[in-house]
Design an enzyme around this catalytic site. Structure first.
Site, mmCIF file in Angstrom:
data_model
loop_
_atom_site.group_PDB
_atom_site.id
_atom_site.type_symbol
_atom_site.label_atom_id
_atom_site.label_comp_id
_atom_site.label_asym_id
_atom_site.label_seq_id
_atom_site.Cartn_x
_atom_site.Cartn_y
_atom_site.Cartn_z
ATOM 1 N N ARG A 148 -9.573 0.598 9.314
ATOM 2 C CA ARG A 148 -9.130 -0.768 9.573
ATOM 3 C C ARG A 148 -10.176 -1.570 10.338
ATOM 4 O O ARG A 148 -9.951 -2.741 10.621
ATOM 5 C CB ARG A 148 -7.854 -0.721 10.409
ATOM 6 C CG ARG A 148 -6.573 -1.022 9.623
ATOM 7 C CD ARG A 148 -5.470 -0.963 10.611
ATOM 8 N NE ARG A 148 -4.257 -1.569 10.259
ATOM 9 C CZ ARG A 148 -3.178 -0.940 9.798
ATOM 10 N NH1 ARG A 148 -3.216 0.329 9.498
ATOM 11 N NH2 ARG A 148 -2.056 -1.598 9.629
ATOM 12 N N ARG A 175 11.549 -5.378 4.881
ATOM 13 C CA ARG A 175 11.227 -3.965 4.618
ATOM 14 C C ARG A 175 12.202 -3.034 5.343
ATOM 15 O O ARG A 175 12.584 -3.273 6.482
ATOM 16 C CB ARG A 175 9.803 -3.672 5.081
ATOM 17 C CG ARG A 175 9.450 -2.188 5.028
ATOM 18 C CD ARG A 175 7.974 -1.936 5.038
ATOM 19 N NE ARG A 175 7.310 -2.375 6.250
ATOM 20 C CZ ARG A 175 5.983 -2.346 6.418
ATOM 21 N NH1 ARG A 175 5.201 -1.901 5.437
ATOM 22 N NH2 ARG A 175 5.453 -2.755 7.542
ATOM 23 N N LYS A 227 0.841 -1.215 0.000
ATOM 24 C CA LYS A 227 0.000 0.000 0.000
ATOM 25 C C LYS A 227 0.871 1.258 0.000
ATOM 26 O O LYS A 227 0.680 2.151 -0.815
ATOM 27 C CB LYS A 227 -0.956 -0.009 1.211
ATOM 28 C CG LYS A 227 -1.865 -1.232 1.241
ATOM 29 C CD LYS A 227 -2.847 -1.193 2.403
ATOM 30 C CE LYS A 227 -2.189 -1.294 3.770
ATOM 31 N NZ LYS A 227 -1.472 -2.564 4.015
ATOM 32 N N ARG A 259 11.380 -1.269 10.921
ATOM 33 C CA ARG A 259 10.323 -0.996 11.901
ATOM 34 C C ARG A 259 10.324 -2.053 12.993
ATOM 35 O O ARG A 259 10.519 -3.233 12.732
ATOM 36 C CB ARG A 259 8.951 -0.989 11.196
ATOM 37 C CG ARG A 259 8.641 0.319 10.514
ATOM 38 C CD ARG A 259 7.410 0.288 9.662
ATOM 39 N NE ARG A 259 6.244 -0.357 10.246
ATOM 40 C CZ ARG A 259 5.035 -0.389 9.680
ATOM 41 N NH1 ARG A 259 4.860 0.211 8.498
ATOM 42 N NH2 ARG A 259 4.031 -0.998 10.254
ATOM 43 N N ARG A 267 0.090 -9.418 13.275
ATOM 44 C CA ARG A 267 -0.571 -8.371 12.468
ATOM 45 C C ARG A 267 -1.401 -8.986 11.340
ATOM 46 O O ARG A 267 -2.461 -8.468 10.984
ATOM 47 C CB ARG A 267 0.477 -7.398 11.914
ATOM 48 C CG ARG A 267 1.021 -6.466 13.009
ATOM 49 C CD ARG A 267 2.348 -5.862 12.639
ATOM 50 N NE ARG A 267 2.280 -5.039 11.455
ATOM 51 C CZ ARG A 267 3.313 -4.834 10.631
ATOM 52 N NH1 ARG A 267 4.483 -5.387 10.876
ATOM 53 N NH2 ARG A 267 3.172 -4.065 9.584
HETATM 54 P P1 ADP Z 1 2.120 -1.937 3.212
HETATM 55 O O1 ADP Z 1 2.124 -0.426 3.176
HETATM 56 O O2 ADP Z 1 0.922 -2.521 2.513
HETATM 57 O O3 ADP Z 1 2.312 -2.497 4.583
HETATM 58 P P2 ADP Z 1 4.672 -1.641 1.853
HETATM 59 O O4 ADP Z 1 4.365 -0.760 0.694
HETATM 60 O O5 ADP Z 1 5.391 -1.032 2.994
HETATM 61 O O6 ADP Z 1 3.356 -2.425 2.347
HETATM 62 O O7 ADP Z 1 5.504 -2.881 1.260
HETATM 63 C C1 ADP Z 1 5.999 -3.902 2.122
HETATM 64 C C2 ADP Z 1 7.371 -4.335 1.632
HETATM 65 O O8 ADP Z 1 7.239 -5.022 0.393
HETATM 66 C C3 ADP Z 1 8.352 -3.188 1.378
HETATM 67 O O9 ADP Z 1 9.625 -3.617 1.752
HETATM 68 C C4 ADP Z 1 8.250 -2.955 -0.135
HETATM 69 O O10 ADP Z 1 9.473 -2.465 -0.676
HETATM 70 C C5 ADP Z 1 7.968 -4.349 -0.643
HETATM 71 N N1 ADP Z 1 7.077 -4.389 -1.817
HETATM 72 C C6 ADP Z 1 5.987 -3.610 -2.050
HETATM 73 N N2 ADP Z 1 5.370 -3.969 -3.198
HETATM 74 C C7 ADP Z 1 6.086 -5.010 -3.684
HETATM 75 C C8 ADP Z 1 5.965 -5.841 -4.864
HETATM 76 N N3 ADP Z 1 4.961 -5.669 -5.739
HETATM 77 N N4 ADP Z 1 6.877 -6.834 -5.035
HETATM 78 C C9 ADP Z 1 7.864 -7.029 -4.124
HETATM 79 N N5 ADP Z 1 8.038 -6.285 -3.010
HETATM 80 C C10 ADP Z 1 7.165 -5.288 -2.797
HETATM 81 P P1 AMP Z 2 0.799 0.497 9.313
HETATM 82 O O1 AMP Z 2 1.874 1.524 9.177
HETATM 83 O O2 AMP Z 2 -0.422 0.807 8.517
HETATM 84 O O3 AMP Z 2 1.332 -0.907 9.054
HETATM 85 O O4 AMP Z 2 0.332 0.533 10.839
HETATM 86 C C1 AMP Z 2 1.222 0.217 11.892
HETATM 87 C C2 AMP Z 2 0.467 0.047 13.193
HETATM 88 O O5 AMP Z 2 -0.192 1.275 13.552
HETATM 89 C C3 AMP Z 2 -0.667 -1.004 13.180
HETATM 90 O O6 AMP Z 2 -0.195 -2.321 13.426
HETATM 91 C C4 AMP Z 2 -1.577 -0.477 14.296
HETATM 92 O O7 AMP Z 2 -1.054 -0.801 15.577
HETATM 93 C C5 AMP Z 2 -1.467 1.032 14.116
HETATM 94 N N1 AMP Z 2 -2.503 1.553 13.190
HETATM 95 C C6 AMP Z 2 -2.292 2.199 12.012
HETATM 96 N N2 AMP Z 2 -3.449 2.548 11.444
HETATM 97 C C7 AMP Z 2 -4.434 2.117 12.275
HETATM 98 C C8 AMP Z 2 -5.863 2.151 12.231
HETATM 99 N N3 AMP Z 2 -6.519 2.707 11.197
HETATM 100 N N4 AMP Z 2 -6.538 1.607 13.267
HETATM 101 C C9 AMP Z 2 -5.901 1.047 14.308
HETATM 102 N N5 AMP Z 2 -4.568 0.954 14.409
HETATM 103 C C10 AMP Z 2 -3.824 1.497 13.401
#
Ligand code: ADP
Ligand code: AMP
Length: 215
Positions: free
Chosen positions: A88, A127, A13, A160, A171
């Site tokens: 969420r 990541r 995302k 992270r 998660r």
């Molecule tokens: P989200 O925001 O949904 O938690 P991220 O955008 O942070 O996911 O992506 C999670 C990890 O996967 C990051 O390390 C990113 O670089 C990698 N990633 C994202 N999209 C792809 C893809 N299509 N193929 C491989 N790796 C990806």
């Molecule tokens: P994210 O960066 O979206 O992966 O979120 C990291 C963490 O923040 C999650 O595991 C939750 O603990 C908290 N969080 C982020 N967005 C929300 C939401 N909309 N509702 C509840 N918790 C959230």
């Protein structure tokens, strides 16, 4: 245009959001980024949220809804927004439905990025995120040009706390139980657009663009 990015942690995302906001001039609202900034700055919100985030649980709806309420008051949101990681829960989605008419907006589309679980675990544990601008990298799938340095701003990359294997598994469970119901919530409203997120970053973006260009 108001778009929601829905999908499990690691679906891509945040990564796709980087291109979407540039191409469609949308304001990016990531509740995760806002919460992490509050933790880093030791704000009251951060102190209340940290414990839940460390465990991989959701932060209570009341706290998250307050963040979004405040953010939506900013004038830049009048031209549309891209939500990442919000809503969420069904409660949060209902709040959004009530808040949006106040700013003359509605949900135009919910992009559901779907990725297999093994792939999600590999993406999350590899990541890396920029400590300055929040740009997202991956050790193997999307490495920076210089190790541990952000291509975009030169900031240091970090892992992270909640990207450890134990917290990642929690998660993913939390997503299924608490966020999963949003899929039928938005399907019933005819705004859900599923996208296969298993392919590489640019192929997924092409599919997203095809959806957004028709909205
Ligand atoms: P989200 O925001 O949904 O938690 P991220 O955008 O942070 O996911 O992506 C999670 C990890 O996967 C990051 O390390 C990113 O670089 C990698 N990633 C994202 N999209 C792809 C893809 N299509 N193929 C491989 N790796 C990806
Ligand atoms: P994210 O960066 O979206 O992966 O979120 C990291 C963490 O923040 C999650 O595991 C939750 O603990 C908290 N969080 C982020 N967005 C929300 C939401 N909309 N509702 C509840 N918790 C959230």
């Amino acid at each position: 245009m108001l778009i929601i990015l829905l999908g499990p942690p690691g679906a891509g995302k945040g990564t796709q959001a980087e291109s979407i906001v540039k191409d469609y001039s949308l304001v990016y609202i990531s509740t995760g980024d806002i919460l992490r900034a509050a933790v880093k700055e030791d704000k009251e919100l951060g102190r209340k949220a940290k414990h839940y985030m460390d465990q991989g649980s959701l932060v209570p709806d009341e706290l998250v809804v307050e963040i979004v309420k405040d953010r939506l008051k900013d004038p830049d949101c009048q031209n549309g927004a891209l939500f990442d990681g919000f809503p969420r829960t069904v409660e949060q989605a209902k709040f959004l439905d009530e808040a949006l008419p106040e700013i003359g907006s509605m949900v135009d589309g919910v992009l559901l990025i779907e990725v297999d679980e093994d792939e999600l675990i590999e993406r999350l544990t590899g990541r890396r995120v920029c400590s300055k601008c929040n740009a997202v990298y991956h050790l193997k799938f999307n490495p920076p040009e210089v190790r541990n340095v952000c291509d975009q701003c030169g900031g240091d990359l970090y892992q992270r706390d909640d990207d450890s294997i134990e917290t990642v598994k929690e998660r993913l469970e939390v997503y299924k139980k608490q966020t999963g119901p949003l899929i039928s919530f938005y399907k019933d409203k005819n705004v859900l657009y599923p996208v296969d997120g298993n392919e590489d970053i640019s192929s997924v973006y092409k599919k997203i663009k095809a959806v957004l260009d028709k909205l």
